[in-house]
Structures are given as C-alpha cells and as structure tokens.
Design a protein around this motif. Structure first.
Motif, PDB file in Angstrom:
ATOM      1  N   GLN A  94       5.364  13.514  16.251  1.00  0.00           N
ATOM      2  CA  GLN A  94       4.778  13.006  15.009  1.00  0.00           C
ATOM      3  C   GLN A  94       5.149  13.983  13.919  1.00  0.00           C
ATOM      4  O   GLN A  94       4.996  15.188  14.073  1.00  0.00           O
ATOM      5  N   GLN A  95       5.703  13.470  12.831  1.00  0.00           N
ATOM      6  CA  GLN A  95       6.131  14.310  11.720  1.00  0.00           C
ATOM      7  C   GLN A  95       5.711  13.682  10.398  1.00  0.00           C
ATOM      8  O   GLN A  95       5.669  12.457  10.267  1.00  0.00           O
ATOM      9  N   THR A  96       5.418  14.546   9.438  1.00  0.00           N
ATOM     10  CA  THR A  96       5.048  14.098   8.101  1.00  0.00           C
ATOM     11  C   THR A  96       5.873  14.865   7.075  1.00  0.00           C
ATOM     12  O   THR A  96       5.932  16.097   7.120  1.00  0.00           O
ATOM     13  N   THR A  97       6.529  14.104   6.168  1.00  0.00           N
ATOM     14  CA  THR A  97       7.200  14.705   5.022  1.00  0.00           C
ATOM     15  C   THR A  97       6.687  13.987   3.783  1.00  0.00           C
ATOM     16  O   THR A  97       5.854  13.081   3.879  1.00  0.00           O
ATOM     17  N   THR A  98       7.189  14.352   2.636  1.00  0.00           N
ATOM     18  CA  THR A  98       6.772  13.725   1.389  1.00  0.00           C
ATOM     19  C   THR A  98       7.078  12.233   1.374  1.00  0.00           C
ATOM     20  O   THR A  98       6.295  11.433   0.868  1.00  0.00           O
ATOM     21  N   ASN A  99       8.215  11.843   1.961  1.00  0.00           N
ATOM     22  CA  ASN A  99       8.674  10.458   1.864  1.00  0.00           C
ATOM     23  C   ASN A  99       8.586   9.657   3.156  1.00  0.00           C
ATOM     24  O   ASN A  99       8.885   8.470   3.146  1.00  0.00           O
ATOM     25  N   GLU A 100       8.210  10.302   4.260  1.00  0.00           N
ATOM     26  CA  GLU A 100       8.164   9.579   5.525  1.00  0.00           C
ATOM     27  C   GLU A 100       7.148  10.199   6.481  1.00  0.00           C
ATOM     28  O   GLU A 100       7.004  11.422   6.543  1.00  0.00           O
ATOM     29  N   ILE A 101       6.489   9.322   7.206  1.00  0.00           N
ATOM     30  CA  ILE A 101       5.621   9.727   8.316  1.00  0.00           C
ATOM     31  C   ILE A 101       6.065   8.891   9.506  1.00  0.00           C
ATOM     32  O   ILE A 101       6.277   7.682   9.377  1.00  0.00           O
ATOM     33  N   TYR A 102       6.257   9.555  10.633  1.00  0.00           N
ATOM     34  CA  TYR A 102       6.613   8.787  11.810  1.00  0.00           C
ATOM     35  C   TYR A 102       5.929   9.354  13.043  1.00  0.00           C
ATOM     36  O   TYR A 102       5.501  10.494  13.057  1.00  0.00           O
ATOM     37  N   PHE A 103       5.823   8.490  14.049  1.00  0.00           N
ATOM     38  CA  PHE A 103       5.411   8.942  15.368  1.00  0.00           C
ATOM     39  C   PHE A 103       6.185   8.148  16.401  1.00  0.00           C
ATOM     40  O   PHE A 103       6.639   7.030  16.138  1.00  0.00           O
ATOM     41  N   ALA A 127       0.823  -1.213   0.000  1.00  0.00           N
ATOM     42  CA  ALA A 127       0.000   0.000   0.000  1.00  0.00           C
ATOM     43  C   ALA A 127       0.856   1.261   0.000  1.00  0.00           C
ATOM     44  O   ALA A 127       1.977   1.277   0.511  1.00  0.00           O
ATOM     45  N   ALA A 128       0.309   2.313  -0.563  1.00  0.00           N
ATOM     46  CA  ALA A 128       0.992   3.608  -0.631  1.00  0.00           C
ATOM     47  C   ALA A 128       1.067   4.246   0.756  1.00  0.00           C
ATOM     48  O   ALA A 128       0.242   3.973   1.635  1.00  0.00           O
ATOM     49  N   LEU A 129       2.056   5.101   0.935  1.00  0.00           N
ATOM     50  CA  LEU A 129       2.319   5.752   2.223  1.00  0.00           C
ATOM     51  C   LEU A 129       1.075   6.386   2.852  1.00  0.00           C
ATOM     52  O   LEU A 129       0.783   6.124   4.025  1.00  0.00           O
ATOM     53  N   PRO A 130       0.302   7.210   2.129  1.00  0.00           N
ATOM     54  CA  PRO A 130      -0.879   7.822   2.776  1.00  0.00           C
ATOM     55  C   PRO A 130      -1.904   6.783   3.246  1.00  0.00           C
ATOM     56  O   PRO A 130      -2.554   6.967   4.283  1.00  0.00           O
ATOM     57  N   ASP A 131      -2.034   5.682   2.500  1.00  0.00           N
ATOM     58  CA  ASP A 131      -2.991   4.635   2.879  1.00  0.00           C
ATOM     59  C   ASP A 131      -2.534   3.896   4.136  1.00  0.00           C
ATOM     60  O   ASP A 131      -3.348   3.545   4.984  1.00  0.00           O
ATOM     61  N   VAL A 132      -1.240   3.657   4.235  1.00  0.00           N
ATOM     62  CA  VAL A 132      -0.714   2.989   5.421  1.00  0.00           C
ATOM     63  C   VAL A 132      -0.907   3.890   6.641  1.00  0.00           C
ATOM     64  O   VAL A 132      -1.372   3.453   7.690  1.00  0.00           O
ATOM     65  N   TRP A 133      -0.584   5.162   6.486  1.00  0.00           N
ATOM     66  CA  TRP A 133      -0.741   6.103   7.610  1.00  0.00           C
ATOM     67  C   TRP A 133      -2.200   6.152   8.076  1.00  0.00           C
ATOM     68  O   TRP A 133      -2.477   6.101   9.268  1.00  0.00           O
ATOM     69  N   SER A 134      -3.131   6.216   7.150  1.00  0.00           N
ATOM     70  CA  SER A 134      -4.547   6.288   7.542  1.00  0.00           C
ATOM     71  C   SER A 134      -5.006   4.978   8.187  1.00  0.00           C
ATOM     72  O   SER A 134      -5.985   4.966   8.930  1.00  0.00           O
ATOM     73  N   GLY A 135      -4.277   3.882   7.943  1.00  0.00           N
ATOM     74  CA  GLY A 135      -4.630   2.602   8.541  1.00  0.00           C
ATOM     75  C   GLY A 135      -4.042   2.369   9.925  1.00  0.00           C
ATOM     76  O   GLY A 135      -4.343   1.366  10.570  1.00  0.00           O
ATOM     77  N   PHE A 136      -3.202   3.281  10.395  1.00  0.00           N
ATOM     78  CA  PHE A 136      -2.649   3.149  11.747  1.00  0.00           C
ATOM     79  C   PHE A 136      -3.678   3.673  12.739  1.00  0.00           C
ATOM     80  O   PHE A 136      -3.608   4.810  13.202  1.00  0.00           O
ATOM     81  N   ASP A 137      -4.636   2.814  13.057  1.00  0.00           N
ATOM     82  CA  ASP A 137      -5.761   3.188  13.914  1.00  0.00           C
ATOM     83  C   ASP A 137      -6.003   2.108  14.960  1.00  0.00           C
ATOM     84  O   ASP A 137      -5.244   1.143  15.068  1.00  0.00           O
ATOM     85  N   HIS A 143       7.782   4.603  15.231  1.00  0.00           N
ATOM     86  CA  HIS A 143       7.050   3.927  14.155  1.00  0.00           C
ATOM     87  C   HIS A 143       7.300   4.742  12.889  1.00  0.00           C
ATOM     88  O   HIS A 143       6.806   5.858  12.772  1.00  0.00           O
ATOM     89  N   ARG A 144       8.077   4.190  11.965  1.00  0.00           N
ATOM     90  CA  ARG A 144       8.399   4.915  10.739  1.00  0.00           C
ATOM     91  C   ARG A 144       7.671   4.276   9.567  1.00  0.00           C
ATOM     92  O   ARG A 144       7.684   3.058   9.391  1.00  0.00           O
ATOM     93  N   LEU A 145       7.073   5.113   8.742  1.00  0.00           N
ATOM     94  CA  LEU A 145       6.446   4.694   7.490  1.00  0.00           C
ATOM     95  C   LEU A 145       7.190   5.447   6.390  1.00  0.00           C
ATOM     96  O   LEU A 145       7.119   6.673   6.309  1.00  0.00           O
ATOM     97  N   ASP A 190      -5.873   7.004  22.108  1.00  0.00           N
ATOM     98  CA  ASP A 190      -6.233   8.313  21.559  1.00  0.00           C
ATOM     99  C   ASP A 190      -5.880   8.432  20.084  1.00  0.00           C
ATOM    100  O   ASP A 190      -6.511   9.178  19.356  1.00  0.00           O
ATOM    101  N   GLY A 191      -4.829   7.748  19.657  1.00  0.00           N
ATOM    102  CA  GLY A 191      -4.379   7.844  18.281  1.00  0.00           C
ATOM    103  C   GLY A 191      -2.869   7.909  18.209  1.00  0.00           C
ATOM    104  O   GLY A 191      -2.174   7.495  19.136  1.00  0.00           O
ATOM    105  N   CYS A 192      -2.356   8.459  17.108  1.00  0.00           N
ATOM    106  CA  CYS A 192      -0.918   8.450  16.831  1.00  0.00           C
ATOM    107  C   CYS A 192      -0.340   9.847  16.646  1.00  0.00           C
ATOM    108  O   CYS A 192       0.676  10.025  15.970  1.00  0.00           O
ATOM    109  N   LEU A 193      -0.989  10.842  17.213  1.00  0.00           N
ATOM    110  CA  LEU A 193      -0.519  12.213  17.081  1.00  0.00           C
ATOM    111  C   LEU A 193       0.086  12.698  18.396  1.00  0.00           C
ATOM    112  O   LEU A 193      -0.237  12.179  19.468  1.00  0.00           O
TER     113      LEU A 193
END
Length: 146
Positions: A69-78, A11-21, A96-98, A41-44
């Motif tokens: 928690q940070q978001t860039t074009t190529n990575e999202i982590y918390f 799955a693409a990065l945005p889809d994986v991030w939205s699935g971390f629930d 947790h790095r995506l 509460d979540g991942c923020l």
C-alpha cells in the motif's frame, strides 16, 4: 491474463480512499456467486480479506493478503494477492489504484492479473472476470459523487 478497468468518479482522491471500507466492499459484490465476507481487515499492508463464494452446490474460500500500500500526492494504491484461491484460479494479483484526475475527481483503476490451471481456461474466464469488475463501475460512480 490481464484486465484493466478505469472509472472516473467525481469525489476527490482523499475522499475516495477513505471510502474504500467494508461498506463499499459489500456493495461491490456481484449477484453471482453470492459472497459472504468472513474477514475484512482493511486495505493496508498485512491486512487479510477472506471471502466465501457460494456456488449453490458447493462453497469456495478466497483469501487475499494486502501485500503493498502506497500513498503519494497524486495516487494511492493497494495490492491484494491470492493466498487461498477457488479451484478455478492459480494466481491472483489485484492492484487497486486511485489516481487524482485533472477535473478534481479520481480515477479508480482495477488492474488485475490472474491465471487459471489451464491456458484455455484463462481465455474462458477472462470475459467472466471482466464482467464481474465492470459491474463495479456504476457503483463507484454512485458512491463517490462530489
């Protein structure tokens, strides 16, 4: 001690991030010890996760705070850091790095640093904790298909 496990998913990065629930979190819990999610509460940044581990003859609470928690074009982590830990841990930091993969998928990286009360126990806990997180690899692959 330091553990790093990487899993490439389709799955693409945005889809994986939205699935971390909460639903994913429930699926990632290993069979032992059974885990009751008391609070998620979540991942923020500022979110709290409170778990109750059931070791059959006693229970231990594990509370973590999402400290970054940070978001860039190529990575999202918390990052979750232990606030109240089971007796066998003195320190816990889980990043947790995506990361966007060249295939169009995502690399899910569990980057964990932990300490126990005793150096020898660190070495004894390492394979147990490694196995607990290796357990997640097929779940990530199943959940995050293209």
């Amino acid at each position: 001690m330091h553990i790093i496990l990487e899993t490439v998913v389709q799955a693409a990065l945005p889809d994986v991030w939205s699935g971390f629930d909460r639903k994913l979190f429930d699926q990632l819990s290993p069979p032992f010890p059974p885990v009751e999610v008391v609070r998620f509460d979540g991942c923020l940044r500022g979110d709290v996760v409170l778990l109750r581990l059931n070791f059959l003859v006693f229970r231990q609470d594990w509370e973590s705070l999402i400290t970054d928690q940070q978001t860039t074009t190529n990575e999202i982590y918390f990052i979750d850091e232990g606030v109240r830990l089971p007796f066998f841990l003195r320190y816990w930091r889980h990043r947790h790095r995506l990361v966007r993969h060249e295939s169009g998928g995502t690399v899910v990286i569990d980057d964990i640093t932990f300490r126990t009360p005793f150096r020898l126990l660190d070495y004894l806990m390492y394979p147990l904790l490694w196995a607990q997180f290796a357990y997640r690899k097929p779940i990530y692959k199943r959940v995050f298909k293209a």
